[in-house]
Design a protein around this motif. Structure first.
Motif, short mmCIF file in Angstrom:
data_model
loop_
_atom_site.label_atom_id
_atom_site.label_comp_id
_atom_site.label_asym_id
_atom_site.label_seq_id
_atom_site.Cartn_x
_atom_site.Cartn_y
_atom_site.Cartn_z
N HIS A 16 0.81 -1.45 3.06
CA HIS A 16 1.62 -1.89 4.16
C HIS A 16 0.50 -3.05 4.41
O HIS A 16 -0.16 -3.11 4.54
CB HIS A 16 1.71 -0.54 4.88
CG HIS A 16 2.21 -0.53 6.05
ND1 HIS A 16 1.67 -1.26 7.02
CD2 HIS A 16 3.63 0.25 6.20
CE1 HIS A 16 2.58 -0.89 7.71
NE2 HIS A 16 3.98 -0.07 8.26
N ARG B 188 -0.76 3.65 2.63
CA ARG B 188 0.50 3.03 2.76
C ARG B 188 1.22 2.26 1.33
O ARG B 188 0.79 1.18 1.52
CB ARG B 188 1.85 3.10 4.05
CG ARG B 188 1.03 4.14 4.78
CD ARG B 188 1.39 4.17 6.46
NE ARG B 188 0.73 3.39 6.55
CZ ARG B 188 0.94 2.49 8.06
NH1 ARG B 188 1.69 3.30 9.00
NH2 ARG B 188 -0.36 1.75 8.58
N ALA C 124 4.81 0.29 -0.35
CA ALA C 124 6.17 1.03 -0.14
C ALA C 124 6.65 0.91 -1.66
O ALA C 124 6.02 1.13 -2.30
CB ALA C 124 6.81 -0.26 -0.40
N GLN C 125 8.31 1.97 -1.14
CA GLN C 125 9.12 2.53 -2.05
C GLN C 125 10.28 1.41 -1.94
O GLN C 125 10.33 0.58 -1.07
CB GLN C 125 9.01 4.42 -1.94
CG GLN C 125 8.43 5.02 -2.09
CD GLN C 125 6.86 4.63 -3.01
OE1 GLN C 125 7.46 5.50 -3.90
NE2 GLN C 125 5.58 4.45 -2.89
N ASP D 274 13.23 2.13 -1.77
CA ASP D 274 14.53 2.59 -1.01
C ASP D 274 13.91 1.96 0.57
O ASP D 274 14.47 2.84 1.63
CB ASP D 274 14.27 4.05 -0.53
CG ASP D 274 13.49 5.27 -0.81
OD1 ASP D 274 11.94 3.98 -0.14
OD2 ASP D 274 13.38 6.12 -0.36
N GLY D 275 12.88 1.15 0.88
CA GLY D 275 11.99 0.30 1.79
C GLY D 275 11.25 1.63 2.01
O GLY D 275 10.43 1.10 3.42
N THR D 276 11.61 2.89 2.35
CA THR D 276 10.01 4.21 2.57
C THR D 276 8.79 3.40 2.21
O THR D 276 8.61 3.02 1.24
CB THR D 276 10.59 5.16 2.89
OG1 THR D 276 10.56 5.66 1.29
CG2 THR D 276 11.82 6.02 3.19
N TYR D 277 7.72 3.95 2.96
CA TYR D 277 6.31 3.89 2.55
C TYR D 277 5.97 5.91 3.05
O TYR D 277 6.17 6.73 2.54
CB TYR D 277 5.63 3.84 3.45
CG TYR D 277 5.68 2.12 3.51
CD1 TYR D 277 4.69 1.55 2.43
CD2 TYR D 277 7.01 1.66 4.47
CE1 TYR D 277 5.12 -0.30 3.18
CE2 TYR D 277 6.62 0.17 4.70
CZ TYR D 277 5.85 -0.60 3.36
OH TYR D 277 5.88 -1.62 4.30
N ARG D 278 5.28 5.64 1.22
CA ARG D 278 4.31 6.98 0.80
C ARG D 278 3.42 6.69 1.10
O ARG D 278 2.67 5.66 0.62
CB ARG D 278 4.62 7.04 -0.88
CG ARG D 278 6.43 7.86 -0.75
CD ARG D 278 6.82 8.54 -1.96
NE ARG D 278 5.70 9.65 -1.81
CZ ARG D 278 6.77 10.31 -1.09
NH1 ARG D 278 7.88 10.60 -1.06
NH2 ARG D 278 6.31 12.42 -1.33
N THR E 113 1.98 12.25 1.12
CA THR E 113 2.98 11.78 1.93
C THR E 113 2.87 13.34 2.79
O THR E 113 3.10 13.23 3.53
CB THR E 113 4.08 11.69 1.14
OG1 THR E 113 3.24 10.24 0.23
CG2 THR E 113 4.63 11.18 2.36
N LYS F 15 2.93 13.84 6.81
CA LYS F 15 3.64 14.94 7.43
C LYS F 15 3.39 15.54 8.39
O LYS F 15 3.59 15.96 9.12
CB LYS F 15 5.06 14.45 6.89
CG LYS F 15 5.64 13.45 6.31
CD LYS F 15 6.97 13.89 5.38
CE LYS F 15 7.11 13.00 4.85
NZ LYS F 15 8.64 12.81 4.06
#
Length: 331
Positions: free
Chosen positions: A166, A193, A195-196, A198-202, A228, A232
């Protein structure tokens, strides 16, 4: 084996800064025998829970150690005798049924496959950073966490992995890597973080420790852990705490938060006038604070009521109470 800090003076930290608090003892079995060959004592990673996947990983590791011991014993059974010129003239040895050894080799391959599957299921990857050539040697889980095509040599330039981090985290990670290369730190411990597709981050926790390998090359070895879900949960807890704090601080009535040691943890604005000119209240024992305001008899009665509630869970209310402070004021 709990409470390692109090049992032993110095606990190795491994790739982490904090030493493990607990350890697990796993027996090393012998093929065809009920008696164990020994025990594997492993410190538990302080950054993740000891669950079924973790236990399975340690059992597989003990199986690999057992296979190595059996192979070493079979090798030591042979002895070569040489003459004065150094030429071999006799060989003492034994005929060994290698069926069990072949089965063990196959079991070792199966164990390796299960180990890889366990690491993958637990979202844990192991890595070694070749600091001289600035390349990362990692298992399949490492490259999967980075969504990076798994190279056949299981190694890739560090610079090829950094773009996945990120943008807000990247400068901090680069500074940490630079300090490690300069020899300014022996450990690498960062959460960031990645990037994945699908545009999300883990969220990834990377923990490493500096060492020198058998060839004298400076390397840093460690693990990558997908945190992750933990992040959360932490974010959800933070939001709940903010909500509770907002409700308490904007309440029209006075509220005190007191812990199980009877220490005052929080005083909302409505309750603050109760303590008059006492500037520091939070973090102090309730009785200590009250003794600056009330006579000892009133303090003892109040503390006793709180202790009763703490022990029994029963609530109590004081309605229409009035009393005289030490300064003579009536409340």
């Amino acid at each position: 084996m709990p409470d390692l800090e109090n049992r032993y003076r110095e606990i190795p930290t491994g790739p982490w800064i904090k030493p493990p608090r607990d350890a697990v003892i796993v027996p090393i079995s012998q093929q065809g025998k009920t008696r164990a060959a020994g025990f594997l004592v492993v410190g538990i990673n302080p950054y993740r829970p000891f669950d079924g996947a973790y236990q399975g990983f340690l059992e597989l590791l003990a199986g690999q150690v057992a296979s190595g011991i059996a192979s070493a014993r079979a090798y030591e059974a042979d002895e070569l005798v040489r003459d004065e010129s150094g030429k071999p003239n006799r060989l003492f040895g034994a005929l060994v049924d290698v069926t069990e050894s072949r089965v063990r080799d196959q079991n070792l391959q199966d164990t390796r496959a299960r180990l890889d599957a366990t690491l993958d299921a637990a979202a844990v990857g192991t890595w070694t950073w070749d600091m001289k050539n600035n390349r990362l040697l990692g298992d399949a889980s490492v490259f999967k966490l980075y969504s990076f095509p798994h190279p056949e040599e299981e190694t890739a330039p560090i610079d090829a992995l950094l773009p996945a981090i990120h943008p807000d985290d990247l400068p901090r990670i680069q500074r940490s890597l630079e300090r490690a290369l300069a020899g300014e730190q022996q450990h690498f411990e960062e959460d960031y973080r990645v990037a994945q597709p699908d545009g999300t981050y883990r969220w990834i926790a990377s923990r490493g420790k500096y060492r020198t390998d058998t060839n004298g090359v400076s390397v840093m070895s460690g693990v990558l852990i997908d945190i992750t879900e933990r992040k959360k949960s932490e974010e959800s807890l933070r939001r709940r705490e903010e909500l509770v704090s907002t409700i308490i601080n904007h309440s029209p009535v006075g509220i005190l938060l007191i812990d199980d040691q009877l220490k005052i943890r929080h005083v909302n604005p409505r309750a603050r006038p109760v303590f008059g000119e006492i500037e520091v209240v939070e973090g102090r024992e309730m009785g200590e604070v009250l003794r600056q305001l009330w006579p000892e008899e009133a303090v003892a009665e109040s503390v006793a009521r709180f202790r009763h509630t703490l022990t029994t869970g029963e609530s109590f209310a004081v309605l229409g109470h009035s009393g005289r402070r030490k300064n003579g004021d009536v409340e």
